[in-house]
Design an enzyme around this catalytic site. Sequence first.
Site, PDB file in Angstrom:
ATOM      1  N   LYS A   1      -7.682  -8.163   3.374  1.00 22.81           N
ATOM      2  CA  LYS A   1      -8.540  -8.053   2.200  1.00 22.81           C
ATOM      3  C   LYS A   1      -9.835  -8.814   2.442  1.00 22.81           C
ATOM      4  CE  LYS A   1      -5.905  -5.633  -0.578  1.00 22.81           C
ATOM      5  NZ  LYS A   1      -6.314  -4.350  -1.176  1.00 22.81           N
TER       6      LYS A   1
ATOM      7  N   LYS B   1      -1.765   7.008  -2.269  1.00 25.67           N
ATOM      8  CA  LYS B   1      -0.752   6.192  -2.921  1.00 25.67           C
ATOM      9  C   LYS B   1      -0.009   7.062  -3.918  1.00 25.67           C
ATOM     10  CE  LYS B   1      -3.445   1.974  -2.323  1.00 25.67           C
ATOM     11  NZ  LYS B   1      -4.159   0.851  -2.966  1.00 25.67           N
TER      12      LYS B   1
END
Length: 338
Positions: free
Chosen positions: A109, A217
């Site tokens: 991240k 997703k």
Amino acid sequence: MPALPSLEELLDSAHVVSLPMRVKFRGIMERETLLLRGPLGWGEFCPFPEYDDDESSRWLAAALEAAWLGFPEPLRDSIPVNATVPAVAAERVPEVLARFGRVDAVKIKVAERGQGLADDVARVHAVREALPDAAIRVDANGGWDLDQAVEALGTLSAVDLEYAEQPVPTIEGLAEVRRRLTAAGTPVLIAADESVRKEDDPLRVARAGAADLIVVKVAPLGGVARALEIVEQAGLPAVVSSALDTSVGIRAGLALAAALPSLPYACGLGTVSLFASDITLDPLVADDGAIRLRDSVADAGLLEQYAAPRERRDWWLDRLRRVHSVLARNQHGLFTAS
């Protein structure tokens, strides 16, 4: 086409839990989720609190697909996964990586609010130092503007990035970042995530030539069947990822990864390792860089141990009522209205 399960059936089967995280992820240290038990197993309904009811209806459709309809036949029974490193300080990187065991790919991240490029560079280099041969990908969650993205990816490309996920928020921005990186001779592929799952038209990013690959997703796209359609129609390589799910949600991601005709990248399905506890006695975590395809069954003792406080349970059940109403009105493609 089967009928949409009734609200009463869902309320009777619902369990709301709050699971502690090992490290802060998306700004939280507790992950709340609502689990549903249907005739074919368990489904997970866990849109983040800020998502509205319309967007959340796709998450509910995915949970109902898992528990009431089931998954397509798999083409593979072992799914390669990446480790995930949140926006932690560089010195914590070895501690985070240790929870994943052996890995061949890592997602890091970056562009965290309140941090700067120096923090990202230090974190990425700490991963590269720990894992000299691993594939490294970064995920900005749309946190940079155009100039910041081009500067950051130019700098981070020194560690040989596999790709950069959603460096800027918009589809037009992704296309411009790709153009600028190409012009600068910076060899970084661009992956679209939010520009697929949060768009009314998840195929627009592919038509715009704004990405080299897409991240899919299950929950935000409305289920495994819908995600398979999107990948086929987009015509781009796909990475299967998760939305900070328990093992129940990860099971749906594994079903998608197992059913795709091609799986060129390790999947972002290793996030159960970020939880301090799960709701199953057999957590879906990686072993030697992969997760073996198997069902996930919630344990009654763990559901009781991590049951959310009464006021949070009431909040989630009220949300379930509203979102079920949206799903019934929209007559999602998986079900007809009851």
